[in-house]
Write a protein that holds these residues in place. Structure first.
Motif, PDB file in Angstrom:
ATOM      1  N   GLY A   1       0.778  -1.164  -0.075  1.00 23.47           N
ATOM      2  CA  GLY A   1       0.015   0.002  -0.062  1.00 23.47           C
ATOM      3  C   GLY A   1       0.710   1.243   0.014  1.00 23.47           C
ATOM      4  N   ALA A   2       2.111   1.097   0.014  1.00 20.65           N
ATOM      5  CA  ALA A   2       2.961   2.400   0.226  1.00 20.65           C
ATOM      6  C   ALA A   2       2.859   3.161  -1.426  1.00 20.65           C
ATOM      7  CB  ALA A   2       4.423   1.971   0.440  1.00 20.65           C
ATOM      8  N   ARG A   3       2.905   4.428  -1.251  1.00 21.56           N
ATOM      9  CA  ARG A   3       2.964   5.258  -2.361  1.00 21.56           C
ATOM     10  C   ARG A   3       4.643   5.250  -3.039  1.00 21.56           C
ATOM     11  NH1 ARG A   3      -1.524   7.069  -4.678  1.00 21.56           N
ATOM     12  NH2 ARG A   3       0.040   9.143  -5.307  1.00 21.56           N
ATOM     13  N   ILE A   4       4.567   4.523  -4.163  1.00 19.00           N
ATOM     14  CA  ILE A   4       5.796   4.667  -4.931  1.00 19.00           C
ATOM     15  C   ILE A   4       5.614   5.236  -6.264  1.00 19.00           C
ATOM     16  CG2 ILE A   4       7.708   3.293  -5.821  1.00 19.00           C
ATOM     17  CD1 ILE A   4       7.261   3.003  -2.798  1.00 19.00           C
ATOM     18  N   ASN A   5       6.229   6.439  -6.409  1.00 21.05           N
ATOM     19  CA  ASN A   5       6.090   7.245  -7.534  1.00 21.05           C
ATOM     20  C   ASN A   5       7.212   8.234  -7.681  1.00 21.05           C
ATOM     21  OD1 ASN A   5       5.272   9.676  -6.269  1.00 21.05           O
ATOM     22  ND2 ASN A   5       3.233   9.021  -6.190  1.00 21.05           N
ATOM     23  N   ALA A   6       7.284   9.206  -8.881  1.00 18.15           N
ATOM     24  CA  ALA A   6       8.648   9.953  -8.892  1.00 18.15           C
ATOM     25  C   ALA A   6       8.672  10.849  -7.734  1.00 18.15           C
ATOM     26  CB  ALA A   6       8.149  10.625 -10.503  1.00 18.15           C
ATOM     27  N   ASP A   7       7.316  11.421  -7.411  1.00 13.95           N
ATOM     28  CA  ASP A   7       7.481  12.497  -6.368  1.00 13.95           C
ATOM     29  C   ASP A   7       7.996  11.982  -4.982  1.00 13.95           C
ATOM     30  OD1 ASP A   7       6.619  14.707  -7.855  1.00 13.95           O
ATOM     31  OD2 ASP A   7       4.546  13.921  -7.713  1.00 13.95           O
ATOM     32  N   THR A   8       7.577  10.715  -4.585  1.00 13.61           N
ATOM     33  CA  THR A   8       7.948  10.144  -3.285  1.00 13.61           C
ATOM     34  C   THR A   8       9.348   9.810  -3.282  1.00 13.61           C
ATOM     35  OG1 THR A   8       7.019   7.963  -4.097  1.00 13.61           O
ATOM     36  CG2 THR A   8       5.533   9.307  -2.725  1.00 13.61           C
ATOM     37  N   MET A   9       9.806   9.273  -4.556  1.00 17.44           N
ATOM     38  CA  MET A   9      11.303   8.963  -4.700  1.00 17.44           C
ATOM     39  C   MET A   9      12.224  10.128  -4.672  1.00 17.44           C
ATOM     40  SD  MET A   9      11.367   5.508  -4.771  1.00 17.44           S
ATOM     41  CE  MET A   9      12.637   4.826  -6.019  1.00 17.44           C
ATOM     42  N   ALA A  10      11.692  11.009  -5.252  1.00 20.32           N
ATOM     43  CA  ALA A  10      12.476  12.260  -5.335  1.00 20.32           C
ATOM     44  C   ALA A  10      12.768  13.344  -3.928  1.00 20.32           C
ATOM     45  CB  ALA A  10      11.955  13.126  -6.565  1.00 20.32           C
ATOM     46  N   LEU A  11      11.616  13.040  -3.134  1.00 19.24           N
ATOM     47  CA  LEU A  11      11.553  14.015  -2.004  1.00 19.24           C
ATOM     48  C   LEU A  11      12.577  13.527  -1.093  1.00 19.24           C
ATOM     49  CD1 LEU A  11       9.628  16.217  -0.744  1.00 19.24           C
ATOM     50  CD2 LEU A  11       8.364  14.511   0.287  1.00 19.24           C
ATOM     51  N   ARG A  12      13.004  14.410  -0.209  1.00 10.65           N
ATOM     52  CA  ARG A  12      14.208  14.241   0.611  1.00 10.65           C
ATOM     53  C   ARG A  12      14.306  15.137   1.823  1.00 10.65           C
ATOM     54  NH1 ARG A  12      14.549  10.697  -1.924  1.00 10.65           N
ATOM     55  NH2 ARG A  12      16.341   9.599  -2.903  1.00 10.65           N
ATOM     56  N   TYR A  13      14.501  14.708   2.968  1.00 12.10           N
ATOM     57  CA  TYR A  13      14.367  15.699   4.118  1.00 12.10           C
ATOM     58  C   TYR A  13      16.007  16.138   4.426  1.00 12.10           C
ATOM     59  CZ  TYR A  13      15.050  16.934   9.076  1.00 12.10           C
ATOM     60  OH  TYR A  13      15.138  17.557  10.091  1.00 12.10           O
ATOM     61  N   HIS A  14      16.014  17.188   4.599  1.00  8.41           N
ATOM     62  CA  HIS A  14      17.247  18.106   4.524  1.00  8.41           C
ATOM     63  C   HIS A  14      17.672  18.711   5.706  1.00  8.41           C
ATOM     64  CE1 HIS A  14      17.707  17.477   0.092  1.00  8.41           C
ATOM     65  NE2 HIS A  14      16.694  17.922   0.004  1.00  8.41           N
ATOM     66  N   GLY A  15      16.742  18.296   6.947  1.00 12.41           N
ATOM     67  CA  GLY A  15      17.009  18.824   8.113  1.00 12.41           C
ATOM     68  C   GLY A  15      18.417  17.967   8.743  1.00 12.41           C
ATOM     69  N   SER A  16      18.490  18.371  10.211  1.00 10.39           N
ATOM     70  CA  SER A  16      19.476  17.459  10.988  1.00 10.39           C
ATOM     71  C   SER A  16      18.719  16.748  11.987  1.00 10.39           C
ATOM     72  CB  SER A  16      20.058  18.649  12.149  1.00 10.39           C
ATOM     73  OG  SER A  16      19.249  19.507  12.593  1.00 10.39           O
ATOM     74  N   CYS A  17      17.458  16.308  12.001  1.00 12.57           N
ATOM     75  CA  CYS A  17      16.786  15.283  12.686  1.00 12.57           C
ATOM     76  C   CYS A  17      17.057  14.089  12.410  1.00 12.57           C
ATOM     77  CB  CYS A  17      15.501  15.535  12.697  1.00 12.57           C
ATOM     78  SG  CYS A  17      14.777  17.086  13.388  1.00 12.57           S
ATOM     79  N   GLU A  18      17.172  12.990  13.273  1.00 10.23           N
ATOM     80  CA  GLU A  18      17.534  11.471  13.198  1.00 10.23           C
ATOM     81  C   GLU A  18      16.251  11.102  12.292  1.00 10.23           C
ATOM     82  OE1 GLU A  18      18.095   9.434  16.702  1.00 10.23           O
ATOM     83  OE2 GLU A  18      19.636  10.666  17.226  1.00 10.23           O
ATOM     84  N   HIS A  19      15.052  11.404  12.475  1.00 10.38           N
ATOM     85  CA  HIS A  19      13.911  10.611  11.750  1.00 10.38           C
ATOM     86  C   HIS A  19      13.800  11.453  10.386  1.00 10.38           C
ATOM     87  CE1 HIS A  19       9.932   9.363  10.653  1.00 10.38           C
ATOM     88  NE2 HIS A  19       9.532  10.459  10.468  1.00 10.38           N
ATOM     89  N   ASN A  20      14.079  10.782   9.281  1.00  8.01           N
ATOM     90  CA  ASN A  20      14.166  11.454   7.981  1.00  8.01           C
ATOM     91  C   ASN A  20      12.989  11.089   7.083  1.00  8.01           C
ATOM     92  OD1 ASN A  20      14.616   8.769   7.430  1.00  8.01           O
ATOM     93  ND2 ASN A  20      16.380   9.066   6.191  1.00  8.01           N
ATOM     94  N   GLY A  21      11.891  10.862   7.749  1.00  5.64           N
ATOM     95  CA  GLY A  21      10.596  10.562   7.112  1.00  5.64           C
ATOM     96  C   GLY A  21       9.744  11.568   7.013  1.00  5.64           C
ATOM     97  N   ARG A  22       8.455  11.275   7.053  1.00  2.10           N
ATOM     98  CA  ARG A  22       7.181  12.398   7.105  1.00  2.10           C
ATOM     99  C   ARG A  22       6.900  12.300   8.559  1.00  2.10           C
ATOM    100  NH1 ARG A  22       6.811  10.359   1.986  1.00  2.10           N
ATOM    101  NH2 ARG A  22       6.155  11.903   0.327  1.00  2.10           N
ATOM    102  N   VAL A  23       6.306  13.385   8.995  1.00  2.00           N
ATOM    103  CA  VAL A  23       5.843  13.809  10.241  1.00  2.00           C
ATOM    104  C   VAL A  23       4.488  14.385  10.234  1.00  2.00           C
ATOM    105  CG1 VAL A  23       5.981  14.868  12.481  1.00  2.00           C
ATOM    106  CG2 VAL A  23       8.051  14.143  11.104  1.00  2.00           C
TER     107      VAL A  23
END
Length: 437
Positions: free
Chosen positions: A93-115
């Protein structure tokens, strides 16, 4: 978070063939460590990776091939295993497309996914989004306004999910807005936390809440009153004079709505009593549903009350593994513009209150706008001041229809203009005749 397979090609091929031919349901491929025997390799089944990590893994495999650390056969083998895991995520059920593959987290937190913020309206969600933005979790602007007009006052998550299922392509359209965003809150997203958990594995969720049920309901009621007074003022109606009274303001508004002196549009087509019952029911049922869903996953859910926390940064940064922002104060957005007197009190809606929603039965009558036929349990008579309680859509609510009370006068457009002192403008037909003359 990337793993480099260090097993020999023959051992990899055996596990790879067994993975393809023995597992009929999607499983995550094993991580091979050294030259472990085949029967122990199944112990190294990996925990699910996020889409971000799998995308980085595929990119890293290509880099290793370019630098000569992997030959052609090893490169194809590693890439195929990563693609299998990516396909397993897609089938789950995960969303796999160009947008989800290209999105990146550029902060300093350990959690690099969505919130995601999944607290109900008026719990501080407008402050949570800019706070997460400071930590690097950027939002896609249309995400904040998507479906806002329709879903803002839905009764609960079940109605939102039913509405999405009934609209052709609505769920896909909603998900596409989230694909380009690392965070979202408010409607309809707060009701879709179960689906978002499947769309975006390894996400974190923050449930904002109020200090008490009375505080939440009061905030909703006072916001509706502010909006209603402002709208009535534009029509030349002085609604504030009708609300100035001594005693219980809730009982006063309900009585005036029953007599037709105050419109039910002030509370989105409901009487103030029905609005209080529906709002308190939605809040407590939503929070209970969230807690039940994350009961076995305490690390993925944070409950946060801005009224209780003197320093919200400490709790959020600990939950996400971030450094505390030293030069940025915690943002407080969309606060009430001025102090308003409370309308709802604990003796109205708390455990022993006569307007506690658990003392009523809710029967859904119209699924498009979530109207309930609300009746007291065991057909008890509940008095709201001097009047017995009658739900907004029940027979007998409009007193002038059943008690020989004169129907309230309807103010037309011309009368409203004259009340405001503005000049009447001729219609199009009059303007055309004047041009001909």
């Amino acid at each position: 978070g990337l793993s480099i397979f260090r097993a020999t090609f023959s051992g990899q091929q055996q596990v790879y063939d067994m993975f393809l031919h023995t597992h009929t349901t999607p499983l995550h491929p094993p991580t091979l460590l050294g030259d472990e025997p085949l029967n122990s390799s199944l112990e190294f089944l990996r925990s699910p990776l996020s889409v971000f990590e799998l995308s980085d893994k595929l990119r890293h495999i290509n880099v290793l091939k370019t630098k000569g650390y992997l030959n052609q056969t090893q490169h194809q083998m590693h890439r195929r295993l990563a693609e299998i895991e990516l396909e397993a995520l897609r089938q789950s059920g995960a969303r796999i497309n160009a947008d989800t593959m290209a999105l990146r987290y550029h902060g300093s937190c350990e959690h690099n996914g969505r919130v995601f913020g999944i607290g109900l309206f008026k719990t501080g969600t407008s402050s949570l989004i800019p706070a997460l933005d400071i930590l690097g979790y950027k939002k896609h602007k249309p995400t904040q306004t998507y479906f806002s007009g329709y879903f803002k006052h839905m009764c609960d998550g079940a109605a939102v999910l039913q509405s999405l299922d009934s609209w052709n392509g609505a769920e896909e359209s909603a998900a596409r807005h989230l694909d380009r965003s690392l965070t979202a809150a408010d409607g309809p997203w707060l009701f879709l936390f179960e689906r978002m958990d499947h769309w975006y594995p390894k996400s974190k969720f923050i449930l904002t809440k109020r200090l008490s049920l009375t505080a939440l309901v009061n905030s909703d009621v006072k916001m509706a009153l502010r909006s209603g007074i402002k709208a009535a003022r534009k029509k030349g109606i002085n609604l504030e004079s009708k609300l100035n009274c001594e005693g219980d303001l809730l009982e006063k508004i309900y009585a005036e709505q029953r007599r037709g002196n105050i419109s039910t549009e002030l509370f989105y087509g409901l009487s103030i009593v029905d609005f209080v019952l529906s709002t308190s029911r939605r809040y407590e049922m939503h929070n209970a549903r969230v807690r039940e869903y994350f009961r076995d996953r305490p690390d993925d859910l944070l409950e946060l009350s801005f009224e209780e926390e003197q320093d919200p940064w400490s709790k959020i940064t600990k939950f996400l593994g971030c450094d505390r922002p030293t030069r940025r104060k915690f943002p407080h957005v969309n606060a009430a513009p001025h102090k308003q007197d409370d309308v709802v009190f604990s003796y109205h809606i708390e455990a022993n209150g006569y307007l506690n929603w658990r003392n009523f039965d809710f029967a859904l009558t119209r699924e498009d706008n979530c109207r309930f036929r609300i009746t007291p349990k065991e057909n008890k008579t509940i008095m709201i001041g001097d009047l017995p309680y009658v739900c907004t859509i029940c027979k007998g609510f409009k007193m002038w229809e059943y008690r020989n009370v004169p129907e309230p006068a309807r103010v037309g457009r011309v009368a409203r203009r004259r009340a405001r002192g503005t000049r009447d403008k001729p219609g199009k037909a009059v303007q055309q005749r004047e041009r001909k003359d």
